[in-house]
Scaffold this active site. Structure first.
Site, PDB file in Angstrom:
ATOM      1  N   HIS A  33       0.890  -1.013   0.027  1.00 15.08           N
ATOM      2  CA  HIS A  33      -0.032   0.203   0.100  1.00 15.08           C
ATOM      3  C   HIS A  33       0.819   1.400   0.116  1.00 15.08           C
ATOM      4  O   HIS A  33       0.408   2.331  -0.368  1.00 15.08           O
ATOM      5  CB  HIS A  33      -1.048  -0.174   1.085  1.00 15.08           C
ATOM      6  CG  HIS A  33      -0.390   0.322   2.668  1.00 15.08           C
ATOM      7  ND1 HIS A  33      -0.089  -0.590   3.491  1.00 15.08           N
ATOM      8  CD2 HIS A  33       0.084   1.662   3.193  1.00 15.08           C
ATOM      9  CE1 HIS A  33       0.702  -0.280   4.458  1.00 15.08           C
ATOM     10  NE2 HIS A  33       0.432   1.127   4.286  1.00 15.08           N
ATOM     11  N   ASP A  84       0.163  -7.593   1.334  1.00 16.25           N
ATOM     12  CA  ASP A  84       0.594  -6.182   1.729  1.00 16.25           C
ATOM     13  C   ASP A  84       2.123  -6.169   1.537  1.00 16.25           C
ATOM     14  O   ASP A  84       2.788  -5.390   2.447  1.00 16.25           O
ATOM     15  CB  ASP A  84      -0.090  -5.612   2.763  1.00 16.25           C
ATOM     16  CG  ASP A  84      -0.008  -4.079   2.871  1.00 16.25           C
ATOM     17  OD1 ASP A  84       0.159  -3.514   1.899  1.00 16.25           O
ATOM     18  OD2 ASP A  84       0.100  -3.503   3.854  1.00 16.25           O
ATOM     19  N   SER A  98       5.122   2.701   7.840  1.00 14.08           N
ATOM     20  CA  SER A  98       4.518   1.493   6.977  1.00 14.08           C
ATOM     21  C   SER A  98       5.653   1.183   6.084  1.00 14.08           C
ATOM     22  O   SER A  98       6.260   1.874   5.250  1.00 14.08           O
ATOM     23  CB  SER A  98       3.272   1.734   6.148  1.00 14.08           C
ATOM     24  OG  SER A  98       2.012   2.118   7.074  1.00 14.08           O
TER      25      SER A  98
END
Length: 398
Positions: free
Chosen positions: A91, A120, A243
């Site tokens: 993402h 992911d 992230s």
């Protein structure tokens, strides 16, 4: 008493009996505790291998009509090997093939080697400025999105074109950084053990936060809607920009990739999640070898769980069995309309190999444990009768 004498007297009172020696002792650097020293050394060792990742969108300037690269998202990543491969979250790159990586003080363009939307995870590779390996004007190549997808997934997957291999050995030109060590398994993680997160929250590069393992075996949803199992929960502060960055144990090895937070405000609330190293290694290994991750599939499209619940049905309602796919070959029936236009519900999957299926999450759990070529015994509700069909799983790219 003269002014000079008064000042000398005041100074002697302030310095006390030890005079300048006490002031000198105060100026010396204090010693660190053993725990502080461990944290400092871990940070110094790991930081050069943690990178900032920025995905870029190409836009035409309205006034000059020149093509410009506009940052549209940022996160973190870490060096996987000496060939310049970078691991981050899928993402973070957000389906863009135009990615910039900041390694130390230097910036490089990176190509997308492959992504695993279901977990992911994305793998990039730092490339040197060689126009022949980039798109027009060095802008990269945008991914194409297929119209239909195997397995009934509702989120489109980007298909990244294969780029020419890098001809110049990256190790000769990139800074001499060592890839981070990655734990083979996190099965022995204990709640309460120290963990360290390094990343770039809010664009603040190389930020270290510490905490403990708050829980193991958690489950979160990936960007494709498929569940990620065995997730590590931590109270180490994880914020937007973290992230894709590594979650490290006290030895400095990666035990997970920081990927999500549970927070109504979108900022750290003490509940963060990291994809376990086992899952990361499995996906990255396949991406580096094949450019993609292959998983077993049924070849069906199914209704959202909420729609099935609204009908008062428990299980997976098949909307369509892809022609030529495993489910179609086994005779599983999709939803259709009769000659009067009335909806005729398709098969309802109730159990797989004896495991009760109540939602799509239950089905994905079973498929994650299965292998390509394995035959599953599936119980379906067809109309008012229950039937068993044997479905042989096919690879997701078939």
């Amino acid at each position: 008493m003269t002014c000079a004498a008064s000042l000398a007297c005041a100074a002697s009172l302030l310095l006390g009996p030890y005079g300048s020696n006490a002031a000198h002792a105060m100026s010396q650097a204090r010693s660190f505790t053993a725990e502080e020293s461990t944290t400092i050394n871990l940070f110094k060792k790991a930081t050069p291998s943690v990178v900032s990742v920025t995905n870029l969108a190409t836009r035409r300037d309205a006034f000059t009509m020149n093509m410009m690269e506009i940052p549209q998202g940022a996160g973190s990543g870490f060096v996987w090997d000496k060939e310049g491969h970078i691991v981050t979250n899928a993402h973070v790159i957000n389906e863009s093939a135009n990615v910039r990586v900041t390694l130390g003080q230097d910036e490089y363009m990176a190509r997308v080697v492959g992504v695993d939307m279901d977990k992911d995870i994305a793998v990039l590779q730092v490339v040197l400025p060689q126009p022949a390996q980039l798109g027009p004007a060095g802008q990269g190549v945008e991914p194409t999105i297929p119209a239909t997808m195997p397995g009934g997934n509702t989120m489109p997957r980007p298909v990244y074109p294969k780029l020419a291999p890098v001809t110049t050995p990256l190790s000769q030109d990139l800074p001499k950084v060592q890839p981070l060590c990655v734990q083979l398994s996190v099965d022995n993680l204990e709640v309460g053990q120290r963990v360290y997160a390094i990343g770039n929250p809010f664009g603040l590069d190389h930020t270290l936060t510490t905490g403990v393992v708050s829980g193991t075996g958690r489950e979160i949803q990936s960007v494709s809607g498929r569940p990620i199992q065995g997730v590590i929960q931590t109270d180490a502060a994880i914020n937007p920009g973290n992230s894709g960055g590594p979650l490290l144990d006290s030895s400095g090895c990666v035990i997970g990739i920081n990927t999500a937070i549970y927070s109504p405000s979108g900022t750290n609330s003490g509940v963060g999640f990291a994809i376990p190293a086992d899952t990361v290694r499995s996906s990255v290994t396949q991406i580096l070898e094949f450019g993609k991750v292959v998983r077993p599939m049924l070849g069906i499209a199914f209704a959202p769980d909420q729609a099935v619940e609204a009908l008062g049905v428990k299980g997976i309602m098949v909307l369509n069995a892809r022609e030529g796919g495993p489910a179609w070959k086994a005779g599983i029936v999709g939803t259709s309309r009769d000659e009067y236009g009335r909806l005729v519900l398709g098969d309802i999957i109730r159990t797989v190999n004896g495991t009760v299926i109540r939602s799509s999450t239950d089905l994905y759990r079973v498929l994650d444990k299965a292998q390509v070529g394995e035959t599953l015994d599936i119980e379906v509700l067809r109309g008012s009768s229950t039937e068993h069909v044997n479905v042989t799983l096919a690879p997701s790219d078939a």
